[in-house]
Design an enzyme around this catalytic site. Structure first.
Site, mmCIF file in Angstrom:
data_model
loop_
_atom_site.group_PDB
_atom_site.id
_atom_site.type_symbol
_atom_site.label_atom_id
_atom_site.label_comp_id
_atom_site.label_asym_id
_atom_site.label_seq_id
_atom_site.Cartn_x
_atom_site.Cartn_y
_atom_site.Cartn_z
ATOM 1 N N HIS A 84 -3.641 7.257 1.847
ATOM 2 C CA HIS A 84 -3.978 5.900 1.422
ATOM 3 C C HIS A 84 -5.406 5.606 1.861
ATOM 4 C CE1 HIS A 84 -4.094 1.667 0.828
ATOM 5 N NE2 HIS A 84 -3.897 1.347 2.106
ATOM 6 N N CYS A 142 0.815 -1.219 0.000
ATOM 7 C CA CYS A 142 0.000 0.000 0.000
ATOM 8 C C CYS A 142 0.849 1.270 0.000
ATOM 9 C CB CYS A 142 -0.945 -0.001 1.196
ATOM 10 S SG CYS A 142 -2.086 -1.399 1.222
ATOM 11 N N ASN A 200 -10.083 -0.302 -0.553
ATOM 12 C CA ASN A 200 -8.625 -0.235 -0.482
ATOM 13 C C ASN A 200 -8.035 -0.840 -1.754
ATOM 14 O OD1 ASN A 200 -5.891 -0.563 0.070
ATOM 15 N ND2 ASN A 200 -6.201 -1.266 2.163
#
Length: 323
Positions: free
Chosen positions: A250, A113, A280
């Site tokens: 993020h 990520c 996500n």
């Protein structure tokens, strides 16, 4: 001095949308449960014949159009991904070919990520040497292929997508008022491997494996680490939280986004939030959110952006960028 400036943004989401309601018919969960705990309402899932390189190429084309450049102008491509098309070669070389670029530096970065922040930092360093003029930095993921669709703790959280920026070298004055990347800071701590990982790999099991996560522990580390690296990055640029116009985080979990903003005394309205629309998307989520806010007019020239991310590893980082 040379500054690396974001001159174009682009993103791409697969056509197929998987809503919370549809997911609730497959696993023991509900729309209310998912929204309350994560803020996620839907995610996009790549088609069977749609690969990470396809998503990345589509986002890259839109970023190039935004920057007013042609593929031939690009001399560096970095793709951040945890879901490459193949074990090798690098997905960046596949994107290069799909864009019709015969020769340029092209490689992948694997930091999950945080991958886009890692790639952005590497590209910034390479541009500031004067060796490159225009770079494509892409975060692209088909995370749906790593999910255990019977594990409600993880399958509701992730989706597929891609985001990209064009990074171009310009002369700057060397002050915090310069346009471009002012400072970046990266970290990693491999001791936390078992809190967020995939239980397979070419060099171990010989299989792709499935994503595994201990959510409560990840949440705690994320809020602490992200707040710390944001302060560190601002200090490196000679700035403070009061100077920040927008946080582009993020897009993992709405609660993490809100908690991190509070630690910097930033208003919720200063945080770019898109997690509700695509869940996500790992390395793609920061450039996806950035492209959304750039195109809808929220981000204006001269404003200060603080980009941040944390992912498996753990890896984490932040970048202070003058738009």
């Amino acid at each position: 001095m040379i500054r690396s400036c974001i001159t174009g943004t682009g993103s791409y989401l697969p056509a197929h949308i998987l809503t919370n309601a549809t997911l609730a018919a497959q696993v023991d969960t509900s729309d209310d449960w998912i929204v309350e705990r994560t803020g996620i309402r839907q995610r996009h899932i790549a088609a069977a014949d749609e690969f990470t390189s396809d998503l990345g190429t589509a986002a890259a084309r839109r970023a190039l159009e935004s920057a007013g450049l042609q593929p031939r102008d690009i001399d560096l491509i970095i793709v951040a991904t945890a879901t490459p098309d193949q074990t090798f070669p690098a997905t960046a070389t596949i994107v290069q070919t799909k864009l019709g670029i015969d020769d340029c530096v092209a490689f992948d970065v694997a930091a999950v990520c945080s991958g886009f922040l890692y790639a952005l930092t590497v590209a910034d360093a390479m541009l500031r040497t004067g060796a490159h003029k225009h770079a494509l930095i892409i975060g692209a993921e088909t995370f749906s292929r790593l999910l255990d669709w019977e594990d409600r703790a993880t399958c509701v959280l992730f989706g597929d997508g891609a985001g990209a920026v064009v990074l171009s070298a310009f002369e700057g004055g060397g002050t915090s008022s310069d346009r471009g990347i002012l400072a970046t800071r990266l970290h990693a701590d491999g001791r936390h491997n078992q809190l967020l990982y995939v239980d397979g790999g070419a060099g171990s099991t010989g299989t792709v494996g499935k994503l595994r996560m201990k959510g409560k522990e990840v949440f705690r580390h994320a809020v602490t680490n992200l707040a710390a690296v944001m302060h560190e990055t601002l200090a490196a640029a000679g700035l403070s939280p009061a100077d920040v116009d927008w946080v582009v985080p993020h897009q993992a979990n709405l609660r993490i986004l809100e908690a991190t903003a509070r630690k910097l005394d930033l208003a919720p309205e200063q945080v770019i939030v898109t997690v509700q629309d695509h869940a996500n998307t790992s390395a793609a989520s920061v450039p996806l959110a950035l492209d959304t806010a750039a195109r809808d007019g929220r981000i204006q020239p001269g404003q200060l952006l603080l980009l941040e991310a944390m992912g498996g590893g753990f890896t984490w980082g932040a970048a202070a960028v003058r738009w």
